[in-house]
Each structure stands twice: as C-alpha cells, then as structure tokens.
Design a protein around this motif. Structure first.
Motif, PDB file in Angstrom:
ATOM      1  N   VAL A  64       0.844  -1.190   0.000  1.00  0.00           N
ATOM      2  CA  VAL A  64       0.000   0.000   0.000  1.00  0.00           C
ATOM      3  C   VAL A  64       0.877   1.236   0.000  1.00  0.00           C
ATOM      4  N   ALA A  65       0.474   2.240  -0.773  1.00  0.00           N
ATOM      5  CA  ALA A  65       1.140   3.532  -0.688  1.00  0.00           C
ATOM      6  C   ALA A  65       0.156   4.547  -0.137  1.00  0.00           C
ATOM      7  N   ILE A  66       0.626   5.316   0.813  1.00  0.00           N
ATOM      8  CA  ILE A  66      -0.205   6.387   1.337  1.00  0.00           C
ATOM      9  C   ILE A  66       0.392   7.685   0.823  1.00  0.00           C
ATOM     10  N   VAL A  67      -0.360   8.408   0.017  1.00  0.00           N
ATOM     11  CA  VAL A  67       0.180   9.631  -0.568  1.00  0.00           C
ATOM     12  C   VAL A  67      -0.594  10.848  -0.092  1.00  0.00           C
ATOM     13  N   GLY A  68       0.083  11.965  -0.093  1.00  0.00           N
ATOM     14  CA  GLY A  68      -0.563  13.206   0.315  1.00  0.00           C
ATOM     15  C   GLY A  68       0.480  14.292   0.413  1.00  0.00           C
ATOM     16  N   ALA A  69      -0.009  15.521   0.435  1.00  0.00           N
ATOM     17  CA  ALA A  69       0.908  16.650   0.520  1.00  0.00           C
ATOM     18  C   ALA A  69       1.560  16.674   1.893  1.00  0.00           C
ATOM     19  N   SER A  70       2.566  17.495   2.006  1.00  0.00           N
ATOM     20  CA  SER A  70       3.222  17.643   3.296  1.00  0.00           C
ATOM     21  C   SER A  70       2.222  18.214   4.309  1.00  0.00           C
ATOM     22  N   GLY A  71       2.205  17.670   5.468  1.00  0.00           N
ATOM     23  CA  GLY A  71       1.306  18.156   6.513  1.00  0.00           C
ATOM     24  C   GLY A  71      -0.079  17.555   6.438  1.00  0.00           C
ATOM     25  N   SER A  72      -0.295  16.596   5.562  1.00  0.00           N
ATOM     26  CA  SER A  72      -1.636  16.043   5.415  1.00  0.00           C
ATOM     27  C   SER A  72      -1.941  14.963   6.464  1.00  0.00           C
ATOM     28  N   GLY A  73      -0.938  14.542   7.196  1.00  0.00           N
ATOM     29  CA  GLY A  73      -1.193  13.580   8.269  1.00  0.00           C
ATOM     30  C   GLY A  73      -0.620  12.196   8.006  1.00  0.00           C
TER      31      GLY A  73
END
Ligand code: ADP
Ligand code: MG
Length: 648
Positions: free
Chosen positions: A37-46
């Motif tokens: 699994v990859a968890i992606v998101g911008a910086s600061g997204s948790g």
C-alpha cells in the motif's frame, strides 16, 4: 483476505497551546496481510501521524485500531513494544541508524531486544546484509556509507525480527533517484515474498510501485484505488527465532547493556572521568580511613597485649582524675606484701611515680622517675637489655640503684658505650646505673625518659618520708581468670582499708576504651566519606540526565525496534552502575597506592586493608549507582517513542 490492520473512526488531535490541530480526522482503513500500500498526500496532510499510529509508536486520540484482531488501546506499553518488535519493521526517511555501531551492529539491534543469542543474530544480520548487496560493508559505520547503502541497512534492520509489516515513511525522500529505485525494488521483492508493505510518500512515481494507493488530504482519506493485482503475495513466511527465556534472558540483556555502557563511557572520556571523580574520592576515603583506623587499632592493641591481659593496676580514688586521690594514703607497701601472699597473684609491685631531673656531667634531662618493687619488671613484662635489675635486697636496703630505659641511656650516655656501674644524679641524689631496658619497638618508642629506682629509695631518699603509693601493679597468675582475681583483690584490699577507696584498672578496660574511641573516629570519618559518595552520586545522576537528553533520539529508535521500558531502564541503570564501579575500582587503587606510600615510611601511620573495607566500598558504590542511576533511567524509560524519535 483477513484484515491485518483495521482502523475504525480513528482521529489524532494534537494540542498546541490553546489550539487543537486535527492531524487525522475519523479515518477508516483496512489493510490485509500481504498487501503493498502507498499512502500519498501533501506535506502536513497527516501521513506520518497515520504511520506512527499504524506502527504502535503513537495511539489514536479516539477511534479503534486493531492489529490482527487485537485492540491496541487495551495493550500495555510493553505489549505494544512487543508488537513493534515482532511484527513491524520501520524504515525512516533519514534512516535513523546508530552512528557508533557498524552496519551489522545496527541490523542486529532489534534481535537483541527479541532475546536472540549473539551467534544466530550475527549470522542472520550477515545474510540479510548480504542479500541487500552489502556483504562487504558489514563493519562500516553509517558515516562511511552512502545514503542508499544506509537505507538498505535500515531495511535489513526492519527485517531482522521478521518484519511482517514494513512501515516505510518517505523511504526514498533523501535518496537520489537510482538509489531510490533500488530501495523500491527491494520493497517490491519483499512484498512478493509475503511481507505487508506500507509506504508513505508525497511522490506519485513512488506510489506507482504499490498495488493500492490511498490518498490523504488534511487528515482525511479522500481516495483509495486498487490497481489490477500485479503479483499476488506468497504465503507470509515467519522467520524462526531462537529465543532465550527467564534468567538467561536477563543475563543476556545485561550482557548486551554492558558493552553499550562502555561504548558510551568511551565516547565521553573526560566527562565520564570527571563524573567518576566524586565516587573515586569517596571510595578512596572510605578504604583509606578504614585502613588507617584498622592499622592504628592493631598497633595500639599490640601495645596493650604486650602488657598482657593478666596485668591489673590498683589506684587510689574512685576512678581516673578523682580529686581526692592525692589525699588517700591507704595504699601501702604492706598491701603489696599481703597481695603477693595470695595464691592467685603471680607478682606485685608498689609504684611511686613522679617526674624529676636526671643529670650526668653537664647533661640535664627531665625524666619519669618510678619507684618500684623488684617484681615490677616481671609484672609489666619489661625486658632487660644490659646489666641487672635490682633485687629484693636492693629494695629492702633502699639501695641507690637505677634501671634506665634506652631513651635515657641515649640522652645521658651518648658518648659512653658502657653505662653500667656509672653514676647519675636523680633529683640531685647519686644513683648507680645497674641495668638498661631493652629498646622498645620503633613503633611504640615514646619520647619520654624512664628511670626505675627501688620505691624504698624514692620514699626514703628523694621525696622525703612518705608512706603511701601511687598505685600497685599486679600480675595475676596465668592459670587464674583475671576477672575473678580482680574480685578477690578488691575484697582483700577493702577489708584491709575498711573501705573501698581504690579502683582497679586492667588492660582489658584499656583496650575497650581505646576501641570505643577508635570506633567513634571511624564512624565520624566514614560519615564524611559517605557524604562524598552522595555528592559523587549526585554528579553521576546529573551527567546521566544530560546523557538521556542527548540520546533521546537513540532511545526513541530503540523503542521503535521493540525495546521495552525495562530494556531502556536497564541500559541507563547499568551505565550508571558501570561508572560507579569503575570509580570504585580507581578509588580502591588510589587508597592502596596511598597506603603503600604512607605505610612504608616508618610505620607511624600503618594502613591495614581488610577485605571488608573493600567490599563495603564497592557495595556503597553499587548502591550509589542504583540509587542515583534510577531517576535518569526512569526518565529515559518513560519517554514517548514518537516524541523521542522526532527530537533532533
Ligand atoms: P505529513 O507526514 O503528512 O507531512 P504529519 O503527520 O507529520 O504530516 O502532520 C500532520 C499535521 O499534524 C500537521 O499539521 C502537523 O503540523 C501536525 N503535527 C504533527 N505532529 C505534531 C505534534 N507533535 N504536535 C502538534 N502538531 C503536530
Ligand atoms: Mg511526514
């Protein structure tokens, strides 16, 4: 597929001042065993917050997180540590390797906390590093490795205890694209072997390696896409670990903690030495003082024993310093005669001691003038060096004979090798030197000069007519108990005097008096030494607190790989103990060196080291280490893993 990881309604809120930051907002997520699994998101997204919760480094503020069906909120800190140790493997963006350990040492660390024995551990670390292409870098320190190599070391570390679930937070974030590609390939291979892989990244191209991509935005999951199954997982192969149990496990932990303690002591040599100084001084003081006390005690006891336990003295008055003593004239030579007739008495001598002058030619000295009976020398076990003692007739005839001690001989006959038969003037009265006492042992040679005359001579010729004595010196027969004889002497003299106007003093009492004073001296100085030890202990505590602060990150890392609180506690407690014990060893050495230095000079300050004093000093050092190491060790053990890890 069964749910390995199950988040229901999970929120994580941070409190910063008055504000509350919601880092995760009611997240529902299920991940099955063997997924990638990859968890992606911008910086600061948790993302990191989520990762820390998944890895049991952090706990949700609300909601439920189950691992393999176990609710994590209900697990104790040590059970969480076990979960981290046995199930999870962490890979961090900045590798988080221990700079003082080799690549192999870093990889082995999680297995230490799993209780794997050193042989198996080393073997496994080697084969993991070999597999990751680092076979020739086993003994390199992290500083000697490239970023990509360091990250591969950290992957090996994650796999050390099995690493069913690999949690990688931005694993390629600090790497060049080629090294990043290598790391991702390794993770893919691990996935193929059955490991569950969870990667956190802000990079879509990294995420593309995963089968499932979860997108997170402001703490909420906004997308959850699955690609067509790329390649299915093979059954998860749990590694078989050789574990130790019970006592051998504790011994194993201490065995691991000791080298760690020495490494950290060696890393700060000067500081460690300064810390030890208090302990060194305290222990040296304890050992030296006890040694000195014992030395002087034995010296005095030897002197007391020379008198023999069967010697008693009888003096006028109630006790020493009785102001009426000089007015009591009942102690007479007849008492001595009466006592001498008793079967339990070996010998008795009247004693009439004054001080006065002695003169020969133009040498004039002050001396102690003892008027004694012919038995005096036997009573006090005095040995003749040259000439003769005066005998019964000499006493009866008030003869002008003198026995002088060696000190007197040296002063009066410095230039005359043969004083026997020569004349000296004692208080202006001429006396013939008849004998010279054997020199006393160097250790007890006082500075005073002693001259022995028949007591009749002293009474009749020196001090004018006087009938009473300063005392009686009595030697009890060897076969008779001194205490019984004392009682008999007391009742005999009381009968003769009509009242008990004298007291009896024996060398046993002398010994007791001395032992009492020496005991209180020892107590006094020992308490000073104890204070030194306590001050030293506070120094140790101080430095250990600093050390814990400096090594917070290391502690966090150890916790992440599965160290329980007790492991961390043990590590710092043992470090404090090691400092104290090393200090004790140096302190004992110092005291022994001082002892042989002072002791060999002239025997004036003999130091006698007993095993007991060394044991006591070591025991107090251990106590100091345990007591003053406790607070820092507890502080270390109570650190929060996430907090500790994020500390720079
Ligand atoms: P990401 O890893 O996706 O960059 P994080 O999980 O680190 O994001 O952070 C999510 C949010 O939570 C951010 O707004 C961050 O400021 C906040 N946050 C993270 N850790 C703490 C903390 N210890 N105290 C307060 N706020 C925090
Ligand atoms: Mg992050």
């Amino acid at each position: 597929m069964t749910a390995l990881i199950e988040l229901t309604n999970v929120s994580r809120r941070y409190r910063s001042g008055d504000e509350t930051v919601v880092a995760l907002d009611t997240v529902d997520l299920t991940i099955a065993a063997g997924e990638m699994v990859a968890i992606v998101g911008a910086s600061g997204s948790g993302k990191s917050t989520l990762m820390n919760i998944l890895g049991c480094l952090d706990q949700p503020s609300s909601g439920s997180y189950r691992v393999d069906g176990h609710e994590t909120a209900r697990l104790a800190p040590d059970e969480l540590a076990r979960l981290r140790r046995d199930h999870f493997g962490f890979i961090f963006q900045r590798y988080h390797l221990m700079p003082d350990l080799s690549a192999a040492g870093n990889v082995e660390m999680p297995a230490i906390y799993a209780g794997m024995n050193a042989g198996t551990r080393g073997e496994r670390a080697r084969s993991l590093l070999d597999r990751l292409g680092l076979a020739d870098r086993l003994h390199h320190r992290p500083g000697q490795l490239s970023g990509g190599q360091q990250q591969r070391v950290s992957i090996a570390r994650a796999l050390m205890n099995g690493g069913h679930v690999i949690l990688a937070d931005e694993p390629t974030g600090a790497l060049d694209s080629k090294s990043g590609e290598t790391v991702l390939t390794i993770l893919r291979d691990l996935h193929r072997e059955g490991h569950t892989i969870i990667i956190v990244t802000h990079d879509a191209s990294v995420a593309a390696h995963a089968d499932r991509i979860i997108e997170i935005l402001d703490g909420r999951i906004v997308a959850d896409r699955r690609k067509a199954q790329m390649d299915g997982p093979v059954a998860a192969g749990a590694p078989s670990l050789t574990r130790l149990a019970g006592v051998s496990r504790l011994r194993h932990r201490i065995g691991e903690a000791l080298p760690m303690a020495f490494r950290s002591m060696a890393a700060h040599r000067v500081r460690t030495f300064l810390t030890m100084l208090g302990i060194i001084i305290g222990v040296a003081a304890v050992v030296a003082v006890v040694g000195l006390g014992e030395g002087s005690r034995q010296k005095v006891l030897a002197q007391v024993n020379d008198l023999g336990v069967s010697t008693i003295g009888i003096y006028p008055g109630q006790d020493w310093g009785d102001e009426r003593a000089s007015r009591i004239h009942t102690l007479t030579p007849e008492d001595a005669t009466a006592l001498a007739a008793q079967p339990y008495i070996d010998s008795v001598s009247p004693v009439l001691a004054t001080s006065g002058t002695a003169r020969r030619g133009n040498v004039l000295v002050n001396a102690e003038i003892n008027g004694v009976g012919e038995s005096y020398f036997q009573v006090n076990n005095l040995k003749l060096g040259r000439g003769r003692f005066f005998d019964r007739h000499g006493v009866a005839e008030r003869s002008q004979l003198a026995v002088i001690d060696d000190n007197t001989r040296r002063r009066l006959f410095a230039d005359d090798p043969n004083p026997i038969g020569k004349i000296i003037l004692v208080q202006q009265v001429p006396m013939v030197v008849s004998g010279i006492l054997a020199p006393r042992r160097a250790s007890e040679a006082g500075r005073n000069l002693q001259i022995f005359l028949p007591y009749t001579t002293v009474m009749g010729r020196l001090s004018g007519p006087a009938s009473s004595l300063n005392g009686l010196a009595v030697r009890v027969s060897d076969s008779v108990d001194t205490r019984l004889a004392e009682g008999a002497v007391a009742s005999l003299l009381t009968r003769r005097h009509g009242t008990k106007d004298f007291f009896i003093f024996n060398s046993d009492q002398l010994r007791k008096t001395f032992e009492n004073t020496s005991r209180s001296m020892t107590l006094l100085i020992t308490s000073v030494a104890a204070i030194a030890l306590i001050v030293g202990g506070i120094g140790v505590m101080n430095i250990m607190l600093v050390s814990v602060t400096e090594r917070t990150k290391e502690i966090g890392l150890r916790m992440a790989v599965g160290a329980r609180r007790i492991d961390i506690m043990l590590q710092f407690q043992i470090e404090a103990l090691a400092i104290c014990l090393a200090g004790a060893a140096l302190g004992i050495g110092l005291a022994l060196a001082a002892g042989s230095g002072i002791g060999s000079r002239d025997g004036e300050f003999p130091m006698i080291f007993t095993g007991a004093s060394i044991v006591i000093a070591s025991a107090s050092a251990i106590t100091v280490g345990l007591v003053f190491g406790y607070l820092p060790a507890r502080n270390a053990a109570r650190l929060d893993p996430v907090d500790a890890l994020s500390r720079e």
